[in-house]
Design an enzyme around this catalytic site. Sequence first.
Site, PDB file in Angstrom:
ATOM      1  N   ASP A  64       0.878  -1.151   0.000  1.00  0.00           N
ATOM      2  CA  ASP A  64       0.000   0.000   0.000  1.00  0.00           C
ATOM      3  C   ASP A  64       0.926   1.214   0.000  1.00  0.00           C
ATOM      4  OD1 ASP A  64      -3.223   0.607   1.571  1.00  0.00           O
ATOM      5  OD2 ASP A  64      -2.117   1.682   0.016  1.00  0.00           O
TER       6      ASP A  64
HETATM    7  C1  GLC Z   1      -4.263   4.185  -0.579  1.00  0.00           C
HETATM    8  C2  GLC Z   1      -5.168   3.019  -0.324  1.00  0.00           C
HETATM    9  C3  GLC Z   1      -5.099   1.961  -1.379  1.00  0.00           C
HETATM   10  C4  GLC Z   1      -4.846   2.592  -2.730  1.00  0.00           C
HETATM   11  C5  GLC Z   1      -3.459   3.205  -2.682  1.00  0.00           C
HETATM   12  C6  GLC Z   1      -3.143   3.952  -3.981  1.00  0.00           C
HETATM   13  O1  GLC Z   1      -3.652   4.589   0.606  1.00  0.00           O
HETATM   14  O2  GLC Z   1      -5.048   2.392   0.951  1.00  0.00           O
HETATM   15  O3  GLC Z   1      -6.354   1.269  -1.355  1.00  0.00           O
HETATM   16  O4  GLC Z   1      -4.902   1.630  -3.789  1.00  0.00           O
HETATM   17  O5  GLC Z   1      -3.286   4.079  -1.593  1.00  0.00           O
HETATM   18  O6  GLC Z   1      -4.037   4.965  -4.172  1.00  0.00           O
END
Ligand code: GLC
Length: 679
Positions: free
Chosen positions: A243
Amino acid sequence: MYNIAKGMNEKEIDDYVDFVLKNMSLEDKVKQMVGNGINVKVLFDLGFGKRVYDAAGSEKYNIPPLKFTDGPRGVIIPGSTCFPVSMARGASWDVDLEERVGDVIGKEVRAHGGNLFGGVCINNLRHPSWGRAQETYGEDTFLIGELGAALVRGVQKHNVMATAKHFAANSIEKSRFKVNVKMDERTLREVYLPHFRRCVEVGCATVMSAYNKFRGKFCGHNDYLLRKILKDEWNFQGFVHSDWVYGVKDTLGGIIGGLDVEMPRAKYYKFKKIEEALQDGKISVSMIDQAAGRVMRTILRYTTKEDPQIYEPKLIGCDEHRQVALEAAEKCMVLLKNENDVLPLDKKKIVKLGIFGKLARIRNTGDHGSSNVNTKKVITPLKGIREYVGDNIEILYEDGRNVQNVKNTAKEVDAAIVFVGLTYKDEGEYIHELRIGGDRENLSLHKDHIELIKLIAEQNDNCIVVLIGGSAIVMEEWKNQVPAILMAWYSGMEGGKALAKIIFGEVNPSGKLPFTIPIDPKHLPFFKANIDEIEYGYYHGYTLFEKEGYEPAFPFGFGLSYTTFDYSNLQVDVNEGKIIANVDVNNVGTLAGDEIVQLYIGFENSQIERPLKLLKGFSRVSLKPNKKKNIKIEVPTKNLAWFNPKSKSWEVEKIKYTLFMGSSSKNEDLLSIQFNIEN
Ligand code: GLC
């Protein structure tokens, strides 16, 4: 240059990647393990989600880069089709529809120049307060798994790599960067992982590790989750990406833990840091080869496949795709109450119609986090109803601020529809840079919304409450004072049109709740938004309510129709490793409609601790009035298994089971029959 041919088979790809790993510099291998993204500040300054984000890739070896975009509600790059949120689609219980939603998203990812989709969000809704509830499909692992797998299939049809996220046990928003989630092995295996395994089994190309800790280790460093279970036991062939920004906390933790790619940019996976760790002997080159190999193999598997079509920009947000968003909105809305058949409204009899509440006239497609689809064209409820009735009905609108006007209008109109609920200010991904999102502390409506409902209900017997939101809303303070309640969700760009068609009966509502709505929030599991550590129990949602004997306000799987479906002739047969269930469903009402037939298995005779029953199958059926269909659902016997932590294996008990089939998880809505598993 090395020519990568379209249509390379897996062996050719494997052999080529082996060749590359033998010849590629260490620096270029590490490049396969990081996003090329810019720093977070610039990310937000440029406007998050305005384009695809690159990672990995090698010009020298002709490996295309990863091109990432979110999200569960549709592609977040401007102009894309904005669907009802995943939780709303969870209420459709429509696997075929979800695959077609994936098909649209896959096309639009490609039309935007992307090849990696971060939108299969399948975390359990353990508690309705969770800020990102709207991004998943509900509380039950079987329902989540079937719909998540359908989205994966749809997206990957267009050679887009899907991502199942957030692996694992990410069900609190405010504390997501720090919270340590603990649970016993059966809870992990039987409740929090099966839907991820289901997506891996249908070939999901990638997995995104969660921010939180699991049993004391950050998920991005968690070798038990990433190596032991995902890559070894489940034989996952794709790659794990973190993440964003905070998904990796140190170089060794990530590499040894089995995290293949740090997103959106190199911080702990900087070449220097990895080189140091290699020199210190703390990690091995083979670990780097494994990670870089997974990434390059997966990229080539998807980018060398023949495309089923051309992906021109005109596909983005096109009318054909909007039609799928409209169908999803029509199928997700859940009719929770309809006394005296207040609904559907009769266009010929209504002269004046009152529409109340600010939520009737604002764009309200969901939160403003990473799943926010930046679409211009949203049909609000007020617009949808106005366009639907044309000049035949006089629409009187009050946003609710002027009490006297509300009273007068509510008294004057033939029916009153009041729009209440939530917005991105109440629930959503917590973006501390923007001070938005987070978990809900209070599960009821805002006070002013409750007062508005009561004020209108006092003046008009035909008061219809339409709820907007992405999770369960507690309604005890007002639900007995109104004859009709419709859960309309954050219903996407076509939501207002779908709502009008349902209100006036052109579409018969068919949605079923993907979660339990409590009478009393005290009946829910413990939840705290800001917490450092928490134990997740084996029970939540309907399994908890049935275990404790709590009566829900509205049960899991519940939803009314404008017609009536009668169930009869339940039969069961067990052979060749399958439970084969049949039931007749008869539309005994006057309107055509869809019914979602649910199949539960009862474990009341189990020799071990188990839920009273679990959802193990469902099927949507369309029936005209006075038509009957025999619905057959097959359940593989292995799906009855429990995970024995001692033998570390799945076991099917040789006992008597109960098979339930019907229109909701409520026992009164289910026919039942017993069957044995003997061998
Ligand atoms: C965010 C989210 C994730 C997302 C990523 C990119 O923090 O937790 O679900 O795909 O960052 O945007």
